[in-house]
Design a protein around this motif. Structure first.
Motif, PDB file in Angstrom:
ATOM      1  N   GLU A 184       6.896  13.340  -2.369  1.00  0.00           N
ATOM      2  CA  GLU A 184       8.066  13.376  -1.474  1.00  0.00           C
ATOM      3  C   GLU A 184       8.517  11.962  -1.094  1.00  0.00           C
ATOM      4  O   GLU A 184       9.715  11.654  -1.103  1.00  0.00           O
ATOM      5  CB  GLU A 184       7.736  14.149  -0.199  1.00  0.00           C
ATOM      6  N   ARG A 185       7.562  11.118  -0.764  1.00  0.00           N
ATOM      7  CA  ARG A 185       7.907   9.758  -0.346  1.00  0.00           C
ATOM      8  C   ARG A 185       8.499   8.981  -1.523  1.00  0.00           C
ATOM      9  O   ARG A 185       9.437   8.186  -1.350  1.00  0.00           O
ATOM     10  CB  ARG A 185       6.687   9.011   0.196  1.00  0.00           C
ATOM     11  N   ALA A 186       7.964   9.181  -2.725  1.00  0.00           N
ATOM     12  CA  ALA A 186       8.493   8.483  -3.900  1.00  0.00           C
ATOM     13  C   ALA A 186       9.939   8.894  -4.156  1.00  0.00           C
ATOM     14  O   ALA A 186      10.805   8.049  -4.431  1.00  0.00           O
ATOM     15  CB  ALA A 186       7.628   8.753  -5.119  1.00  0.00           C
ATOM     16  N   GLU A 187      10.211  10.176  -4.073  1.00  0.00           N
ATOM     17  CA  GLU A 187      11.558  10.646  -4.342  1.00  0.00           C
ATOM     18  C   GLU A 187      12.536  10.225  -3.252  1.00  0.00           C
ATOM     19  O   GLU A 187      13.733  10.089  -3.505  1.00  0.00           O
ATOM     20  CB  GLU A 187      11.548  12.165  -4.522  1.00  0.00           C
ATOM     21  N   GLY A 214       0.820  -1.211   0.000  1.00  0.00           N
ATOM     22  CA  GLY A 214       0.000   0.000   0.000  1.00  0.00           C
ATOM     23  C   GLY A 214       0.850   1.255   0.000  1.00  0.00           C
ATOM     24  O   GLY A 214       0.530   2.240  -0.685  1.00  0.00           O
ATOM     25  N   ARG A 215       1.952   1.244   0.764  1.00  0.00           N
ATOM     26  CA  ARG A 215       2.850   2.392   0.756  1.00  0.00           C
ATOM     27  C   ARG A 215       3.475   2.591  -0.627  1.00  0.00           C
ATOM     28  O   ARG A 215       3.628   3.723  -1.106  1.00  0.00           O
ATOM     29  CB  ARG A 215       3.949   2.207   1.808  1.00  0.00           C
ATOM     30  N   ARG A 216       3.828   1.479  -1.253  1.00  0.00           N
ATOM     31  CA  ARG A 216       4.445   1.557  -2.575  1.00  0.00           C
ATOM     32  C   ARG A 216       3.468   2.167  -3.581  1.00  0.00           C
ATOM     33  O   ARG A 216       3.828   3.030  -4.388  1.00  0.00           O
ATOM     34  CB  ARG A 216       4.887   0.165  -3.014  1.00  0.00           C
ATOM     35  N   LEU A 217       2.211   1.714  -3.552  1.00  0.00           N
ATOM     36  CA  LEU A 217       1.207   2.250  -4.466  1.00  0.00           C
ATOM     37  C   LEU A 217       0.992   3.738  -4.217  1.00  0.00           C
ATOM     38  O   LEU A 217       0.956   4.545  -5.156  1.00  0.00           O
ATOM     39  CB  LEU A 217      -0.110   1.492  -4.291  1.00  0.00           C
TER      40      LEU A 217
END
Length: 611
Positions: free
Chosen positions: A567-570, A498-501
């Motif tokens: 932000e989390r993706a980067e 879920g965090r990844r998505l």
């Protein structure tokens, strides 16, 4: 073996020796690898986690991530109890010891063999007995002897050579007026030690025996409970409602209707207010509770259960019940030592009474089920970030999902903080400021506080500072708190997939998308992707609406949430991974448009911040 040392690498050699202490077969390393693969699959199927066990030379390591390991929870509670005791917080220490002991069910590692395992079992059981004795001593001090004598008798019978447990039993008998029984417990212990070990009891036990013979006054009874509510006093535990509370007219009306329709009847009146961090769940609950408090003459109880709180540990129902019962005037000596008993007594005390109970920041149904009254004269208001399905299964619940404030309400909230004259002097800038804050009460409060602390700033000046998405989240997240911290707690509560998505969706240069987009960014099938999207919806991280046809849904990020996701993706995805995500999305988008299905008009990019 892995669970005994979480976060530390256990070598394959150590695992082999533990499994085959008398000599390993030639295929040992392969068998270990097969077992680890099976465990990984088991964890992934059960919890959606494929990263709990990772390879780390020269073996494997188990990463508990956000999951709770029972022994870790047990040891943390014991450590907190001893720290509370050092600070003189006896009642709190007693409750923490009780919570720790509640995690202990039967023999540790029962059914697992091996020298290393047996050594750990011995250590754990010694620790458990130490905690049992410490807890018994505190209960004897706080609550008196009667509830303890049977438990201590069993403990001494099973472990007759433990002198501290025997000392507690002697003192419990004496304080209960059973001087002869107290002396007999000492005599039995002394005879056993002399016969089996050839030694006399230690000085502490002998000294206690002498004091019993002398009827020494220092052996007196239990201390008075400093936390008990005086008889006849009605608990009024509601905290002050925020002075800046604004709007929520429809939600307040729904709560009033619930109370008018169901107060005093079955089923129990229960409301659950859910929403993303900072949306104003607690403010609404407390504001309404204060307005209707007079309809609950037998009291108002409030508890922050720290369901989403990294600074404070989750509050257990065991500890909450202890505090609620004391607040309702139950003497400490009458409060049962087990959760079932406390819950039953709580329902009995509330029977026929009108009490309003506000349970704030709830994480799970397990945390609140023992706190639910048994009759319809009471009312329970719950705040949570995710809808709790088990609650809906067991109770008739008024569900209130909070969304952003109405456009006209945001300037009103700002005016309560920064002053009507200042906000009213530039209504267009105030409306724009509300939009840049996503009309999220927490963000608006931070913006209002900035204006108060910067009297030389105009509303337009602050608005200009928030226009740049790269700066907006920093402006609304002062220190280690604010919007970013609130979103982060919900994000970290998601499973790994879920965090990844969530973070990968933040890479798209659009704030709304259908479920095929989630399948593309995860490179998985649409059914699995939809299930994960629903987790995001339940966590209130995305909004949902109708899709391009009656059989599809369309999902949408609020701007601040989208900035946080980017932000989390980067921070967590490599540049290569981000490019791959966007390539899959573009390819899938082309396929969708090729079939004549409407898709977003956008340009995807792997860097920068969403506007």
């Amino acid at each position: 073996m892995l669970l005994l040392t979480p976060g530390q690498t256990v070598s394959v050699d150590a695992l082999t020796e533990a499994v085959w202490p008398s000599g390993a077969p030639a295929t040992a390393r392969n068998q270990i690898a097969i077992c680890v693969a099976g465990l990984r699959k088991l964890f992934k199927d059960a919890a959606g986690e494929g990263e709990l066990i990772t390879t780390s030379h020269p073996g494997y390591v188990i990463n508990t991530l956000e999951h709770l390991l029972d022994i870790t929870g047990y040891e943390n509670l014991v450590s907190r109890a001893r720290e509370a005791l050092r600070k003189g917080q006896t009642a709190e220490a007693c409750d923490l010891f009780a919570e720790a002991l509640a995690l202990w069910r039967g023999r540790a590692l029962d059914g697992v063999t091996g020298q290393r395992i047996e050594e750990e079992v011995t250590r754990l059981e010694e620790t458990h007995l130490d905690v049992c004795e410490e807890h018994a001593g505190l209960r004897l001090q706080l609550y008196g002897p009667q509830p303890l004598i049977a438990e201590l008798t069993t403990l001494v019978t099973e472990h007759p050579l433990r002198e501290r447990a025997r000392a507690h039993l002697i003192l419990a008998h004496y304080r209960a007026g059973r001087r002869a029984e107290a002396l007999e417990v000492f005599r039995e212990g002394r005879d056993l030690m002399v016969r089996q070990l050839g030694i006399e009891p230690g000085p502490a036990l002998r000294g206690l025996h002498d004091l019993v013979l002398q009827d020494a006054p220092e052996l007196g009874g239990p201390t008075a409970d400093p936390h008990a509510t005086p008889p006849g006093q009605v608990p009024a535990e509601l905290p002050a409602a925020p002075a800046s509370f604004t709007g929520r007219v429809a939600e307040l009306a729904a709560l009033n209707r619930m109370l008018d329709e169901r107060a005093g009847r079955v089923p129990l009146a229960v409301a659950a207010i859910s929403g993303v961090a900072g949306i104003g769940k607690t403010a609404l609950a407390i504001h309404w509770a204060e307005r209707v408090a007079e309809r609950f003459p037998d009291g108002q109880l409030f508890a922050d259960l720290h369901g989403f709180d990294e600074r404070n540990a989750l509050i257990s129902p065991f500890a909450t019940l202890d505090r609620f019962l004391r607040a309702l005037g139950v003497p400490a000596s009458r409060i049962p030592a087990d959760l079932v008993g406390r819950s039953a007594l709580f329902r009995s005390v509330l029977d026929g009474k009108r009490v309003l109970i506000v349970l704030d920041n709830v994480r799970s149904f397990h945390q609140i089920r023992p706190l639910m009254p048994g009759n319809g004269r009471c009312c329970v208001v719950i705040t949570d970030r995710e809808r709790i399905e088990d609650l809906i299964t067991h109770y008739t619940v008024l569900q209130i999902g909070l969304n952003a404030m109405a456009p006209a309400e945001a300037p009103l909230l700002l005016a309560k903080l920064a002053g009507e004259g200042r906000i009213g002097s530039d209504p267009a800038a105030a409306l724009r400021l509300g939009e840049l804050c996503d009309r999220l009460p927490l963000a608006l409060q931070i913006a209002g506080a900035r204006l108060v602390s910067k009297p030389h700033w105009s509303v337009q000046h602050l608005t200009n500072r928030l226009v740049d998405p790269a700066r907006r989240m920093n402006e609304l997240s002062p220190g280690q708190g604010g919007v970013r911290a609130g979103f982060g707690l919900s994000y970290r509560a998601l499973p790994a997939a879920g965090r990844r998505l969530f973070r990968r969706l933040g890479l798209l240069s659009t704030s709304d998308f259908e479920s095929w987009a989630s399948a593309a960014v995860l490179d998985t099938d649409q059914v699995d992707a939809e299930s994960l999207m629903e987790r995001l919806v339940d966590a209130r991280l995305v909004e949902v609406g109708p899709g391009s046809d009656p059989h599809t849904m369309r999902y949408r990020f609020q701007d601040l949430m989208r900035i946080f996701a980017r932000e989390r993706a980067e921070a967590e995805e490599s540049a290569e991974e981000r490019r791959a995500v966007l390539e899959r999305y573009q390819q899938r988008l082309a396929e969708v448009r090729g079939r004549g299905v409407a898709g977003p008009s956008l340009t995807c990019h792997a860097g920068g911040t969403p506007g």
